[in-house]
Design a protein around this motif. Structure first.
Motif, mmCIF file in Angstrom:
data_model
loop_
_atom_site.group_PDB
_atom_site.id
_atom_site.type_symbol
_atom_site.label_atom_id
_atom_site.label_comp_id
_atom_site.label_asym_id
_atom_site.label_seq_id
_atom_site.Cartn_x
_atom_site.Cartn_y
_atom_site.Cartn_z
ATOM 1 N N LEU A 116 0.842 -1.195 0.000
ATOM 2 C CA LEU A 116 0.000 0.000 0.000
ATOM 3 C C LEU A 116 0.876 1.243 0.000
ATOM 4 O O LEU A 116 2.031 1.190 0.401
ATOM 5 N N SER A 117 0.284 2.366 -0.424
ATOM 6 C CA SER A 117 0.987 3.642 -0.294
ATOM 7 C C SER A 117 0.897 4.072 1.167
ATOM 8 O O SER A 117 0.089 3.553 1.943
ATOM 9 N N LYS A 118 1.702 5.025 1.539
ATOM 10 C CA LYS A 118 1.739 5.508 2.923
ATOM 11 C C LYS A 118 0.369 6.031 3.357
ATOM 12 O O LYS A 118 -0.134 5.675 4.431
ATOM 13 N N ALA A 119 -0.252 6.868 2.506
ATOM 14 C CA ALA A 119 -1.560 7.443 2.847
ATOM 15 C C ALA A 119 -2.618 6.350 2.990
ATOM 16 O O ALA A 119 -3.435 6.367 3.925
ATOM 17 N N THR A 120 -2.600 5.378 2.080
ATOM 18 C CA THR A 120 -3.585 4.300 2.129
ATOM 19 C C THR A 120 -3.362 3.423 3.358
ATOM 20 O O THR A 120 -4.320 2.995 4.005
ATOM 21 N N LEU A 121 -2.098 3.160 3.696
ATOM 22 C CA LEU A 121 -1.794 2.347 4.870
ATOM 23 C C LEU A 121 -2.371 3.003 6.121
ATOM 24 O O LEU A 121 -3.064 2.349 6.912
#
Length: 188
Positions: A168-173
């Motif tokens: 996942l991307s940082k924001a999605t995580l």
């Protein structure tokens, strides 16, 4: 600096030209912008008859909304460069520049809104037909997500390792962590 297309490099002064500052003054430029130099000057390249001229200000007739939107953005960028404004022989003063900027900003925002509305309408119609379902979220099992969150909070893994594990991307995580915490609070 990126690669300069041949059609531009053959027709414009090089950055190491001896009289570059003189050429820039003649082209009404503060720095070497090779494409703008082509637009501002009437210098003719002997290799062909290519003529580069600045696109005039118009009411976007015959353009798609997307093309008109980018056209308005291009004009805003040109206005922001503080170049003299001459439209079909009519000169506009510096005081009129702000009015033109406001007008083209309104035009750009209007076209962007109209384009987004059409895009949303098209997505809705496609969704109703079952053609468009949106971007598929990356599936991460809840037990794995909870384990990664606990390890990250305890300092046993780094953020980059958590991103690699979940893909996942940082924001999605962090969004998934928040959703997980909220769902766990509801169960309690």
């Amino acid at each position: 600096m990126g690669v300069i297309p041949t059609f531009i490099s053959e027709r414009t002064p090089a950055a190491n030209r001896v009289n570059l500052q003189e050429e820039l003054r003649r082209a009404n430029l503060d720095y070497l912008n090779r494409l703008q130099w082509l637009i501002n000057t009437d210098t003719i390249y002997t290799g062909d008859k290519l003529v580069v001229q600045q696109d005039g200000f118009n009411n976007f007739t015959g353009l798609s909304i997307k093309s008109a939107q980018w056209h308005a953005l291009s004009i805003l960028q040109l206005l922001g460069m503080r170049l003299p404004i001459d439209i079909h022989g009519t000169h506009f003063s510096e005081l009129e520049r702000s009015t033109l900027i406001k007008a083209y900003l309104i035009e750009y925002e209007f076209l962007a809104t109209k384009r987004r509305q059409q895009q949303s309408r098209g997505q809705l119609e496609a969704r109703e037909r079952g053609v468009y379902t949106g971007r598929k979220p990356i599936k991460v099992p809840l037990p794995l997500l909870d384990e990664v969150r606990q390890k990250l909070n305890a300092g046993r893994i780094t953020l980059n390792e958590a991103l690699t594990i979940t893909k996942l991307s940082k924001a999605t995580l962090y969004r998934r962590f928040k959703e997980l915490e909220e769902s766990q609070k509801m169960k309690v």
